[in-house]
Scaffold this active site. Structure first.
Site, short mmCIF file in Angstrom:
data_model
loop_
_atom_site.label_atom_id
_atom_site.label_comp_id
_atom_site.label_asym_id
_atom_site.label_seq_id
_atom_site.Cartn_x
_atom_site.Cartn_y
_atom_site.Cartn_z
N SER A 211 30.78 41.50 37.39
CA SER A 211 31.77 40.67 38.10
C SER A 211 33.17 40.76 37.53
O SER A 211 34.09 40.19 38.10
CB SER A 211 31.32 39.21 38.12
OG SER A 211 30.62 38.93 39.30
N LYS B 154 35.89 41.68 39.86
CA LYS B 154 36.67 40.73 40.65
C LYS B 154 38.07 40.50 40.08
O LYS B 154 38.94 40.01 40.80
CB LYS B 154 35.92 39.40 40.77
CG LYS B 154 34.60 39.52 41.55
CD LYS B 154 33.92 38.17 41.67
CE LYS B 154 32.62 38.26 42.49
NZ LYS B 154 31.51 38.82 41.71
N SER C 207 32.25 33.00 41.05
CA SER C 207 32.09 34.45 41.10
C SER C 207 31.32 34.85 42.36
O SER C 207 30.38 35.65 42.32
CB SER C 207 31.37 34.97 39.85
OG SER C 207 31.49 36.37 39.74
#
Length: 378
Positions: free
Chosen positions: A73, A76, A133
């Protein structure tokens, strides 16, 4: 289009249309990216870490920072960089509606549970990325900026990464869900962290958001460092089985800002402790007086207890099966009545002297079972 590593945004065009802006970014390098060959990323089990001075880029500590790793993640962070870039260029706005496609709605957890055909605002999507997330929100945001195509958005992400000097980074999606070709390094992510802070100071405050409300749900931030490390005010956690536990943290003490990266940790406990140790070393190298550190994690076991604590408390739930649980307990008195919770830029109160306890409740046990079933959560 990318001079001196600045954002590639088409800023010479006043209020460009989003599709034109996306095409401008993508067309420059599509050919070169499709012919580039990348080595396989390293697997979890060996930690890579680095700490940089955010202002100067000076490396204060490092351990294998150039190993190719799966970002999970942490991807991101680039999705958010692209979003802030599009906001700056006028291609999108915070209140703009982001349509949710069938593709976006089918993303694996962590997610908001968005329904195809529904919409959320750009600002809600930003908040969903920095707190929960959410993979579905990340995909929807990528499709918006990428002209309806997540692969095109990933190409734009990679081009922007290379313009920033992240030469060992390749993106394949907006969320960080597993893809064998999607990889980066701790050094590249530290560069990205520095540039997020320097290039978009007006948006950096989002990373310190403790929680926000979405359709009546209270969604807390997954990042434990915001509460347990003095001066921490962002940025992002990440996990997949292939990547291990990843973390990028920025902290500010005595006008010295550091950016730290830890990749490939075997547990949330290890990840937080390695990050705290590395940041402490970095501040010491910069001549910043030490700050007493709270007990950050409790030893995980088969029988876990939840002990109530007044005020704000971080609870890191670890598991021998590596269920990626990070739970933030809200203050005893909640005052989150607005649609979103804002945090003033440059101001964040860290908890000093708080203790971290592992917990086991029916809700968390059920969540752990779901996460083990969907082991690719990022």
């Amino acid at each position: 289009m990318a001079e001196h590593g600045r954002p590639v945004s088409g800023t010479s065009i006043k209020k460009p249309r989003l599709r034109q802006w996306a095409a401008l970014l993508t067309g420059i390098v599509v050919g070169s990216l499709t012919t580039t060959h990348y080595a396989h990323a390293q697997y979890a089990g060996q930690i890579s870490s680095i700490v940089m001075d955010a202002n100067t880029g000076t490396v204060l500590s490092q351990t294998d920072p150039d190993l190719r790793r799966y970002p999970a993640s942490l991807t991101k962070l680039m999705t958010l960089y692209m979003t802030f870039n599009a906001l700056r260029a006028g291609a999108i706005s915070l209140n703009q509606a982001v349509p949710v496609s069938i593709h976006a709605s089918t993303m694996e957890p962590s997610k908001l549970g968005l329904v195809p055909g529904s919409r959320l605002t750009v600002e809600q999507a930003i908040l969903a990325l920095v707190t929960k997330s959410a993979n579905d929100a990340a995909c929807a945001l990528g499709e918006l900026i990428g002209g309806g195509s997540e692969p095109q958005f990933a190409t734009m992400m990679t081009q922007q990464a290379h313009a920033l000097g992240m030469s060992k980074t390749l993106f394949r999606n907006a969320s960080g869900l597993p893809d064998p070709d999607q990889m980066t390094t701790a050094r590249d992510l530290a560069t990205l962290g520095r540039r997020l802070i320097a290039d978009f100071p007006e948006y950096y405050h989002y990373f310190a958001t403790p929680a926000f409300r979405f359709h009546g749900r209270y969604i807390p931030n997954h990042n434990p460092m915001l509460k347990v490390y003095a001066g921490a005010d962002g940025m992002k956690t990440g996990y997949t089985q292939e990547a291990g536990r990843n973390l990028v943290t920025s902290a500010l003490r005595d006008n010295v800002r550091l950016v730290g990266v830890v990749m490939g940790a075997s547990s949330n406990t290890q990840r937080s402790l390695v990050m705290a140790n590395q940041l402490d070393h970095g501040f010491d190298a910069e001549g910043v007086a030490p700050v007493a550190r709270p007990l950050m994690v409790a030893q995980a076991g088969s029988t876990l207890r939840h002990r109530s604590h007044r005020g704000t408390l971080i609870m890191a739930a670890a598991s021998r099966r590596h269920a990626p649980l990070e739970v933030a307990e809200a203050p005893a008195t909640r005052r989150h009545h607005a649609a979103i919770t804002r945090v003033s830029h440059g101001h964040h109160s860290a908890v000093i002297g708080a203790k971290v306890h592992t917990i086991s409740t029916p809700a968390i046990q059920r969540g752990a079972a779901r996460h083990r079933a969907a082991h690719n959560r990022t």
